[in-house]
Design a protein around this motif. Structure first.
Motif, mmCIF file in Angstrom:
data_model
loop_
_atom_site.group_PDB
_atom_site.id
_atom_site.type_symbol
_atom_site.label_atom_id
_atom_site.label_comp_id
_atom_site.label_asym_id
_atom_site.label_seq_id
_atom_site.Cartn_x
_atom_site.Cartn_y
_atom_site.Cartn_z
ATOM 1 N N SER A 1 0.813 -1.218 0.000
ATOM 2 C CA SER A 1 0.000 0.000 0.000
ATOM 3 C C SER A 1 0.846 1.268 0.000
ATOM 4 C CB SER A 1 -0.933 0.016 1.219
ATOM 5 O OG SER A 1 -0.213 0.296 2.395
ATOM 6 N N ALA A 2 2.170 1.106 -0.013
ATOM 7 C CA ALA A 2 3.054 2.267 0.151
ATOM 8 C C ALA A 2 2.867 3.311 -0.942
ATOM 9 C CB ALA A 2 4.508 1.814 0.189
ATOM 10 N N SER A 3 2.575 2.872 -2.157
ATOM 11 C CA SER A 3 2.497 3.833 -3.252
ATOM 12 C C SER A 3 1.080 4.093 -3.744
ATOM 13 C CB SER A 3 3.350 3.351 -4.438
ATOM 14 O OG SER A 3 2.851 2.119 -4.911
ATOM 15 N N ARG A 4 0.108 3.293 -3.275
ATOM 16 C CA ARG A 4 -1.240 3.426 -3.842
ATOM 17 C C ARG A 4 -2.347 3.572 -2.806
ATOM 18 N NH1 ARG A 4 -0.622 1.504 -9.107
ATOM 19 N NH2 ARG A 4 -2.364 2.884 -9.598
ATOM 20 N N GLY A 5 -2.131 3.137 -1.567
ATOM 21 C CA GLY A 5 -3.163 3.237 -0.545
ATOM 22 C C GLY A 5 -4.012 1.986 -0.424
ATOM 23 N N GLY A 6 -5.118 2.105 0.307
ATOM 24 C CA GLY A 6 -5.997 0.963 0.518
ATOM 25 C C GLY A 6 -6.838 0.631 -0.696
ATOM 26 N N GLU A 7 -7.497 -0.525 -0.643
ATOM 27 C CA GLU A 7 -8.273 -0.999 -1.786
ATOM 28 C C GLU A 7 -9.776 -0.798 -1.610
ATOM 29 O OE1 GLU A 7 -5.214 -4.661 -2.833
ATOM 30 O OE2 GLU A 7 -6.662 -4.847 -1.196
ATOM 31 N N CYS B 1 -11.840 1.590 -0.274
ATOM 32 C CA CYS B 1 -12.488 2.845 -0.675
ATOM 33 C C CYS B 1 -12.508 3.025 -2.191
ATOM 34 C CB CYS B 1 -11.817 4.036 0.002
ATOM 35 S SG CYS B 1 -12.628 4.513 1.546
ATOM 36 N N ASN B 2 -11.518 2.475 -2.876
ATOM 37 C CA ASN B 2 -11.548 2.501 -4.344
ATOM 38 C C ASN B 2 -12.674 1.617 -4.871
ATOM 39 O OD1 ASN B 2 -9.252 4.233 -4.978
ATOM 40 N ND2 ASN B 2 -7.958 2.587 -4.196
ATOM 41 N N TYR C 1 -12.967 7.288 -7.971
ATOM 42 C CA TYR C 1 -13.046 6.409 -9.144
ATOM 43 C C TYR C 1 -13.358 7.278 -10.361
ATOM 44 C CZ TYR C 1 -14.375 2.577 -12.245
ATOM 45 O OH TYR C 1 -14.447 1.688 -13.290
ATOM 46 N N GLY C 2 -12.691 6.958 -11.485
ATOM 47 C CA GLY C 2 -12.828 7.783 -12.676
ATOM 48 C C GLY C 2 -11.909 8.976 -12.645
ATOM 49 N N ILE C 3 -11.047 9.006 -11.648
ATOM 50 C CA ILE C 3 -10.063 10.075 -11.488
ATOM 51 C C ILE C 3 -8.808 9.471 -10.865
ATOM 52 C CG2 ILE C 3 -10.936 10.718 -9.190
ATOM 53 C CD1 ILE C 3 -10.287 13.649 -9.959
ATOM 54 N N ARG C 4 -7.645 9.995 -11.235
ATOM 55 C CA ARG C 4 -6.400 9.537 -10.613
ATOM 56 C C ARG C 4 -5.463 10.724 -10.460
ATOM 57 N NH1 ARG C 4 -3.465 5.826 -15.334
ATOM 58 N NH2 ARG C 4 -2.783 7.567 -16.667
ATOM 59 N N TYR C 5 -4.531 10.598 -9.521
ATOM 60 C CA TYR C 5 -3.674 11.734 -9.172
ATOM 61 C C TYR C 5 -2.446 11.209 -8.426
ATOM 62 C CZ TYR C 5 -6.922 10.709 -5.408
ATOM 63 O OH TYR C 5 -7.694 10.038 -4.508
ATOM 64 N N SER C 6 -1.436 12.056 -8.348
ATOM 65 C CA SER C 6 -0.223 11.742 -7.582
ATOM 66 C C SER C 6 -0.163 12.659 -6.369
ATOM 67 C CB SER C 6 1.023 11.942 -8.449
ATOM 68 O OG SER C 6 1.007 11.049 -9.548
ATOM 69 N N ASP D 1 -14.731 -7.479 -7.946
ATOM 70 C CA ASP D 1 -13.407 -7.237 -8.523
ATOM 71 C C ASP D 1 -12.694 -6.088 -7.813
ATOM 72 O OD1 ASP D 1 -13.871 -9.203 -10.430
ATOM 73 O OD2 ASP D 1 -14.798 -7.778 -11.817
ATOM 74 N N ALA D 2 -11.378 -6.061 -7.978
ATOM 75 C CA ALA D 2 -10.592 -4.933 -7.487
ATOM 76 C C ALA D 2 -10.853 -3.721 -8.371
ATOM 77 C CB ALA D 2 -9.115 -5.284 -7.497
ATOM 78 N N ALA D 3 -10.645 -2.537 -7.821
ATOM 79 C CA ALA D 3 -10.832 -1.296 -8.577
ATOM 80 C C ALA D 3 -9.475 -0.660 -8.831
ATOM 81 C CB ALA D 3 -11.717 -0.331 -7.788
ATOM 82 N N PRO D 4 -9.358 0.154 -9.874
ATOM 83 C CA PRO D 4 -8.107 0.886 -10.096
ATOM 84 C C PRO D 4 -7.814 1.805 -8.911
ATOM 85 C CG PRO D 4 -9.571 1.059 -11.999
ATOM 86 C CD PRO D 4 -10.377 0.450 -10.903
#
Length: 381
Positions: A162-168, A170-171, A255-260, A347-350
């Motif tokens: 989860s270090a670079s992406r976070g939990g699963e 809430c996605n 969801y439908g959005i991504r960011y750094s 399923d898992a989400a992005p």
């Protein structure tokens, strides 16, 4: 004028349990002046005691008879087995070998039967764990972890994963909302949520309504907020900053959005969130990610909490009421349940966090601890 109600057979049988039950069953009901009076009748007590004694004697007799019969059956069976072995021993050698081959074949058949039974059991177990119903809404192929901020490592989230992406979780919730709303022909471009919305992991295996309510126990409403790309950027920055200032549950998900997100190399003024991307025409409209347009208006699904400007997301307060559609027919859990029933396999989400940096910078700030001090010491238990 006094009459006793005759005890039914089941009560008579129960009298074997002791005189107390016998006495409790002997009640005289006398009706006078509209009131019921309970009286005792010694003669009937004695009579029922005698019935109980006889019943106990009959039970003991029946038990002895049953035991004797069982013993005789065992002796008969043992005798038959001895005779069978004796007759086999006196047969010619060739016949004995043939019998042994038959026994081996029978054993093989029995083993095959056992194997088939095991296969059937496995198939049955597979059916139990992969079939969806009114009780089992969906199946989770793996355990989905629930983290607040990437790298914290809480609720089944391994720090490295989860270090670079976070939990699963809430996605997945965000994805479920958007897809369930689209099923009802509600126009949604993307979903924005916060980490505190999700309270628990999704365990591998059957997912029930109770499991979903454990994930989303607060029952927030759903709102569709029409906001510009510029306002969406502000919302992400406010959530990330609130997490940096000491509220890890404010960290943004969607969801439908991504960011750094970078807490180490970017300042508060320039914003911790950057490289914000969406899909043209919303999710499903294109597989290509493009930079969010500051001037374009997007339909954003979110919780009633964020829509009211709570949790550090002040930008929602500035959105005019006419641009907020409160969907009273749904709660946060309702949409997830609706999606789970339709999907069956969960399923898992992005990941909405595309990349993450600066965990130590975050923890050593408002949280006053370093990554290696442990989850509880940093206030994330």
């Amino acid at each position: 004028t006094h009459h006793i109600r005759q005890a039914p057979p089941c009560m008579t049988r129960n009298m074997m349990k002791g005189p107390l039950l016998i006495l409790m069953t002997v009640l005289l009901y006398t009706k006078a002046g509209g009131s019921s009076v309970i009286r005792w009748d010694a003669a009937h007590v004695k009579e029922l005691e005698e019935i109980g004694i006889v019943a106990r004697k009959e039970a003991i007799k029946h038990k002895k008879s049953k035991s004797s019969k069982s013993s005789k059956e065992k002796e008969t069976k043992s005798s038959k087995e001895k005779k069978s072995k004796s007759s086999k021993g006196s047969a010619p050698a060739a016949a004995a070998d043939y019998d042994n081959e038959e026994e081996e074949d029978n054993n093989t058949d029995n083993n095959n039967t056992d194997t088939n039974n095991e296969d059937d059991n496995e198939n049955n177990q597979s059916t139990i764990t992969t079939e969806c119903s009114d009780v089992v809404l969906a199946i989770a192929p793996v355990t989905y972890c629930n983290d607040w901020i990437p790298g914290i490592g809480r609720k089944e989230c391994d720090n490295d994963n989860s270090a670079s992406r976070g939990g699963e979780v809430c996605n997945i919730v965000s994805m479920a909302w958007l897809r369930a709303l689209k099923q009802d022909n509600v126009h949604v471009d993307l979903v924005l949520n916060h980490a505190g919305l999700c309270h628990d992991v999704i365990e591998q295996g059957p997912v029930t309504k109770s499991d979903i309510l454990n994930v989303l126990p607060e029952g927030f409403g759903i709102a569709i907020v029409h906001m510009t790309g510029s306002d969406i950027k502000k919302a992400l920055q406010q959530g990330a900053k609130a997490a940096y200032d000491g509220d890890p549950k404010a960290y943004p998900y969607g969801y439908g959005i991504r960011y750094s997100v970078d807490y180490a190399n970017r300042s508060v003024d320039e914003g911790f969130v950057y490289n914000i991307q969406v899909k043209p025409n919303g999710v499903g409209g294109s597989e290509v990610w493009v930079e969010i347009d500051d001037l374009q208006t997007y339909s954003v699904a979110t919780s009633s909490m964020l829509a009211n400007g709570e949790g550090g997301y002040d930008v929602f307060i500035d959105v005019p009421g006419v641009d907020k559609d409160i969907l009273n027919m749904y709660s946060d859990a309702d949409l997830f349940i609706k999606y789970a029933k339709q999907k069956c396999e969960l399923d898992a989400a992005p990941y909405s966090t595309y990349s993450f940096a600066g965990l130590n910078a975050l923890l050593s700030g408002a949280y006053g601890c370093l990554e290696d001090r442990g989850l509880c010491e940093c206030g994330f238990c």
